[in-house]
Design a protein around this motif. Structure first.
Motif, PDB file in Angstrom:
ATOM      1  N   LYS A 106       0.852  -1.188   0.000  1.00  0.00           N
ATOM      2  CA  LYS A 106       0.000   0.000   0.000  1.00  0.00           C
ATOM      3  C   LYS A 106       0.891   1.243   0.000  1.00  0.00           C
ATOM      4  N   GLU A 107       0.318   2.382  -0.332  1.00  0.00           N
ATOM      5  CA  GLU A 107       1.097   3.618  -0.354  1.00  0.00           C
ATOM      6  C   GLU A 107       1.419   4.073   1.068  1.00  0.00           C
ATOM      7  N   SER A 108       2.557   4.739   1.210  1.00  0.00           N
ATOM      8  CA  SER A 108       2.965   5.220   2.528  1.00  0.00           C
ATOM      9  C   SER A 108       2.000   6.301   3.017  1.00  0.00           C
ATOM     10  N   VAL A 109       1.835   6.341   4.341  1.00  0.00           N
ATOM     11  CA  VAL A 109       0.989   7.361   4.955  1.00  0.00           C
ATOM     12  C   VAL A 109       1.844   8.168   5.921  1.00  0.00           C
ATOM     13  N   LEU A 110       1.477   9.415   6.119  1.00  0.00           N
ATOM     14  CA  LEU A 110       2.242  10.311   6.988  1.00  0.00           C
ATOM     15  C   LEU A 110       1.800  10.149   8.438  1.00  0.00           C
ATOM     16  N   ASP A 111       2.769   9.923   9.318  1.00  0.00           N
ATOM     17  CA  ASP A 111       2.504   9.871  10.762  1.00  0.00           C
ATOM     18  C   ASP A 111       3.229  11.060  11.383  1.00  0.00           C
ATOM     19  N   GLU A 112       2.486  12.144  11.608  1.00  0.00           N
ATOM     20  CA  GLU A 112       3.106  13.372  12.088  1.00  0.00           C
ATOM     21  C   GLU A 112       3.595  13.267  13.528  1.00  0.00           C
ATOM     22  N   THR A 113       3.081  12.295  14.287  1.00  0.00           N
ATOM     23  CA  THR A 113       3.524  12.145  15.689  1.00  0.00           C
ATOM     24  C   THR A 113       4.984  11.726  15.772  1.00  0.00           C
ATOM     25  N   ILE A 114       5.476  11.023  14.760  1.00  0.00           N
ATOM     26  CA  ILE A 114       6.877  10.591  14.753  1.00  0.00           C
ATOM     27  C   ILE A 114       7.649  11.223  13.601  1.00  0.00           C
ATOM     28  N   SER A 115       6.997  12.123  12.859  1.00  0.00           N
ATOM     29  CA  SER A 115       7.612  12.834  11.722  1.00  0.00           C
ATOM     30  C   SER A 115       8.211  11.858  10.709  1.00  0.00           C
ATOM     31  N   LYS A 116       7.463  10.808  10.407  1.00  0.00           N
ATOM     32  CA  LYS A 116       7.903   9.823   9.421  1.00  0.00           C
ATOM     33  C   LYS A 116       6.712   9.360   8.595  1.00  0.00           C
ATOM     34  N   GLU A 117       7.044   8.854   7.398  1.00  0.00           N
ATOM     35  CA  GLU A 117       6.029   8.156   6.617  1.00  0.00           C
ATOM     36  C   GLU A 117       6.129   6.669   6.938  1.00  0.00           C
ATOM     37  N   VAL A 118       4.977   5.992   6.869  1.00  0.00           N
ATOM     38  CA  VAL A 118       4.913   4.596   7.318  1.00  0.00           C
ATOM     39  C   VAL A 118       4.261   3.729   6.239  1.00  0.00           C
ATOM     40  N   ILE A 119       4.872   2.556   6.019  1.00  0.00           N
ATOM     41  CA  ILE A 119       4.260   1.510   5.189  1.00  0.00           C
ATOM     42  C   ILE A 119       4.180   0.265   6.054  1.00  0.00           C
ATOM     43  N   GLU A 120       2.982  -0.301   6.181  1.00  0.00           N
ATOM     44  CA  GLU A 120       2.832  -1.529   6.959  1.00  0.00           C
ATOM     45  C   GLU A 120       2.566  -2.697   6.019  1.00  0.00           C
ATOM     46  N   ILE A 121       3.305  -3.789   6.249  1.00  0.00           N
ATOM     47  CA  ILE A 121       3.194  -4.986   5.410  1.00  0.00           C
ATOM     48  C   ILE A 121       2.711  -6.132   6.282  1.00  0.00           C
ATOM     49  N   PRO A 122       1.443  -6.559   6.159  1.00  0.00           N
ATOM     50  CA  PRO A 122       0.951  -7.701   6.934  1.00  0.00           C
ATOM     51  C   PRO A 122       1.410  -9.023   6.317  1.00  0.00           C
ATOM     52  N   LEU A 123       1.776  -9.965   7.150  1.00  0.00           N
ATOM     53  CA  LEU A 123       2.247 -11.278   6.686  1.00  0.00           C
ATOM     54  C   LEU A 123       1.528 -12.381   7.442  1.00  0.00           C
ATOM     55  N   VAL A 124       1.336 -13.511   6.774  1.00  0.00           N
ATOM     56  CA  VAL A 124       0.790 -14.711   7.424  1.00  0.00           C
ATOM     57  C   VAL A 124       1.662 -15.886   7.024  1.00  0.00           C
ATOM     58  N   GLN A 125       2.177 -16.612   8.018  1.00  0.00           N
ATOM     59  CA  GLN A 125       3.023 -17.778   7.772  1.00  0.00           C
ATOM     60  C   GLN A 125       2.485 -18.971   8.541  1.00  0.00           C
ATOM     61  N   GLU A 126       2.829 -20.156   8.068  1.00  0.00           N
ATOM     62  CA  GLU A 126       2.473 -21.352   8.800  1.00  0.00           C
ATOM     63  C   GLU A 126       3.240 -21.397  10.114  1.00  0.00           C
ATOM     64  N   LYS A 127       2.683 -22.070  11.095  1.00  0.00           N
ATOM     65  CA  LYS A 127       3.334 -22.156  12.402  1.00  0.00           C
ATOM     66  C   LYS A 127       4.690 -22.844  12.266  1.00  0.00           C
ATOM     67  N   GLY A 128       5.708 -22.236  12.884  1.00  0.00           N
ATOM     68  CA  GLY A 128       7.057 -22.806  12.847  1.00  0.00           C
ATOM     69  C   GLY A 128       7.825 -22.507  11.582  1.00  0.00           C
ATOM     70  N   GLU A 129       7.199 -21.851  10.606  1.00  0.00           N
ATOM     71  CA  GLU A 129       7.867 -21.536   9.342  1.00  0.00           C
ATOM     72  C   GLU A 129       8.853 -20.377   9.529  1.00  0.00           C
ATOM     73  N   LYS A 130      10.011 -20.478   8.890  1.00  0.00           N
ATOM     74  CA  LYS A 130      10.995 -19.396   8.883  1.00  0.00           C
ATOM     75  C   LYS A 130      11.211 -18.983   7.425  1.00  0.00           C
ATOM     76  N   SER A 131      10.958 -17.708   7.132  1.00  0.00           N
ATOM     77  CA  SER A 131      11.097 -17.214   5.766  1.00  0.00           C
ATOM     78  C   SER A 131      11.884 -15.908   5.755  1.00  0.00           C
ATOM     79  N   TYR A 132      12.212 -15.476   4.539  1.00  0.00           N
ATOM     80  CA  TYR A 132      12.924 -14.212   4.346  1.00  0.00           C
ATOM     81  C   TYR A 132      12.111 -13.364   3.359  1.00  0.00           C
ATOM     82  N   TYR A 133      12.118 -12.051   3.592  1.00  0.00           N
ATOM     83  CA  TYR A 133      11.349 -11.155   2.733  1.00  0.00           C
ATOM     84  C   TYR A 133      12.270 -10.060   2.200  1.00  0.00           C
ATOM     85  N   LEU A 134      12.305  -9.982   0.866  1.00  0.00           N
ATOM     86  CA  LEU A 134      13.064  -8.943   0.179  1.00  0.00           C
ATOM     87  C   LEU A 134      12.144  -7.732  -0.002  1.00  0.00           C
TER      88      LEU A 134
END
Length: 590
Positions: A106-134
């Motif tokens: 999603k597009e970044s949104v402005l969070d003026e309380t911390i003076s930064k833009e924020v992008i949140e990436i939700p993830l779902v993995q199987e239990k016990g799974e270890k993965s890497y994200y580029l």
């Protein structure tokens, strides 16, 4: 007739529907399973982007996300993998290499309380799974921000590769600052250098280099970049290939320690000792690769050094002789006194005017001397031999350098004086009624440019010169061939008195064979004489071409299953046509 047409339609339609199911529905179900496991664990990656120019609006930046497994990492290295994909501008090429289509955030949104833009990436993995994200800024976002980045009003987002789950997560949330270098799991390791006989003795000023293991050959292993001093160092990331001139030598501190912090997890490392110090300057471990290790919190790597003994005493069969008494003298003939060392090293003797003039070999036939003063022309004499052995009357000379290291000077095969920082091997023999006219000779193989470096694995063939020809000497029906051990030493024995020659037939690694015959004499005292030093020079080793190429396509187990199902569908279609045709034939006959 309607019934017959319905049968025909069903016979043809069912196989076609099966093929549609095979080709499309499995992919949809697999994708659904990957993106939303029923019993999966939920995580969030929060990207924090600095706002360099306050406009009160979001810049609407986006990133692409690719999911990787450990097998996708280049040489198991997170940092190297991230840099590799950061250099690829074409997102389709990344898709092709990873066999995974990158997902747009999603597009970044402005969070003026911390003076930064924020992008949140939700993830779902199987239990016990270890993965890497580029995570890499999308080409659309980068194109839109190009002018602002060029003017300094914004900055390019750093490509990151993160492991999920991650030790830095809090309640399933991992926050990453996109202005900094990529988030790399890192820990600290400690090397401890000790005396081989007394681990309580820690050795300072011992030099090491740290390497990252690349393959089993060791030819491509990489020097690790660090900064610091006095035993305390920190990993220093760099995109360039580094050289020894760029990285400081790691030295142990007064506690015998080297600490290296912030090392990336994943690859294997090892230390290589460059130079010992003080009375350990025999360099037995010099340029020897240490044991491989991986980074763990509190990890300790222990390395031992053998101290240089003053002398080693054996019989002519190599058996260590305990209880042989010696006395040590200065160049002027003054007898020196010693006391047993119970504090500095915990074994051997220390120079002590109030002590005794006698020093005695231990159970290993060794004598260690400490606190010796710098000087030349020292010598020692055997005072008392073990029962049943002849006492040696030879005068053995030695010198002491500014570090208290005992050394000898010997002549090499060319008659040149060389400095040998090693112990002198002295042999006692048992008296016999009639002595056989046979003897031996000892040798040591060293590096021509640094005689402290001993060469292991050099092989020599023994011969005699009869007339104008060299004739090979045989032992037990085979040619007499000798090989240098890990200390560069080898010897020949049980030879009749006379002149002999050694010819080098093989040398290890980067050294060059010297074909010149080495002449030596065998007589009644040759076995007890100081070792004859033989040198080798290093030659040029051709560079090894890189072997890493582009990755081939990955084989998927589902590919075979789909082919089988596809073939089954075709068979069913053919069967449907056959059934319809048979019914038509029956109708015509009726």
């Amino acid at each position: 007739m309607k019934r017959e047409y319905k049968s025909r339609i069903l016979a043809l339609l069912l196989p076609v529907l099966m093929l549609v199911h095979i080709l499309f529905l499995p992919k949809i179900s697999v994708a659904a399973k990957e993106s939303s496991p029923a019993d999966g664990e939920k995580y969030t990656i929060r990207l924090l982007i600095d706002v360099l120019e306050k406009t009160g609006k979001s810049s609407k930046r986006t990133v692409k996300i690719w999911k990787l497994s450990k097998e996708n990492l280049i040489q198991g290295d997170i940092l190297k993998t991230a840099k590799h994909f950061d250099e690829i501008d074409d997102e389709d090429k990344i898709d092709a290499e990873l066999k995974y289509k990158g997902q747009l955030s999603k597009e970044s949104v402005l969070d003026e309380t911390i003076s930064k833009e924020v992008i949140e990436i939700p993830l779902v993995q199987e239990k016990g799974e270890k993965s890497y994200y580029l995570i890499k800024e999308s080409k659309e976002s980068l194109a839109r921000m190009a002018k602002r980045i060029e003017s300094g009003k914004s900055q390019k987002l750093v490509t990151n590769l993160v492991e999920i789950p991650n030790k830095n997560m809090k309640d399933g949330l991992l926050a990453i600052s996109m202005k900094s270098e990529m988030e790399v799991p890192s820990k600290k390791i400690t090397l401890i250098k000790t005396d081989s006989r007394n681990e309580a003795v820690r050795l300072d000023k011992v030099s090491f280099r740290l390497y990252k293991k690349v393959d089993d050959t060791g030819l491509k292993d990489e020097l690790v970049s660090v900064e610091g001093s006095a035993g305390v160092y920190k990993y220093k990331p760099t995109a360039d290939k580094i050289t020894e001139a760029y990285v400081p030598v790691l030295k142990t501190n007064t506690d015998g320690k080297i600490e290296v912090s912030d090392l990336p997890e994943g690859p294997s490392y090892y230390f290589k000792e460059i130079k010992a110090s003080g009375e350990y300057d025999n360099n037995k471990n010099a340029n020897i690769k240490g044991e491989d290790f991986t980074v763990e919190d509190g990890k300790e790597v222990r390395v031992k050094n053998e101290r240089i003994p003053f002398t080693k005493k054996t019989d002519d069969n190599g058996k260590a002789l305990e209880g042989v008494v010696f006395e040590v003298y200065t160049k002027e003939g003054k007898k020196l006194n010693f006391s047993k060392d119970t504090k500095k090293y915990g074994y051997g003797y220390l120079l002590d005017e109030k002590g005794s003039p006698e020093v005695v070999t231990d159970k290993d036939g060794l004598i260690f001397l400490g606190d010796m003063k710098k000087g030349e022309g020292y010598y020692f004499l055997e005072k008392e031999a073990p029962a049943g052995y002849e006492k040696s009357s030879q005068k053995y000379e030695f010198n002491v350098d500014e570090n208290g290291v005992i050394y000898y000077t010997q002549k090499d095969e060319n008659g040149n004086e060389v400095k040998v920082q090693d112990f002198l091997h002295i042999i006692n023999v048992k008296p016999k009624g009639k002595k056989e006219e046979k003897g031996g000779r000892k040798f040591v193989k060293v590096d021509a440019d640094d005689t402290r470096v001993k060469i292991k694995g050099a092989k020599f063939k023994l011969s005699q010169k009869l007339g104008d020809k060299f004739v090979d000497v045989e032992k037990d029906g085979k040619k007499y061939v000798v090989e240098s051990d890990e200390n560069g030493r080898f010897e020949v024995r049980d030879l009749k008195f006379g002149t002999y020659y050694l010819k080098e037939i093989s040398v290890p690694g980067e050294y060059v064979i010297d074909n010149s015959p080495i002449e030596f004499e065998i007589n009644g005292s040759s076995l007890a004489e100081a070792e004859l030093v033989i040198t080798n020079k290093k030659g040029k080793v051709p560079p090894t071409p890189p072997t890493r190429g582009p990755r081939g396509p990955l084989v998927k187990t589902g590919d075979i299953r789909i082919l089988v199902f596809f073939a089954t569908g075709l068979i069913l279609i053919a069967s449907g046509f056959a059934i319809v045709r048979n019914q038509d034939m029956k109708v015509k006959r009726a």
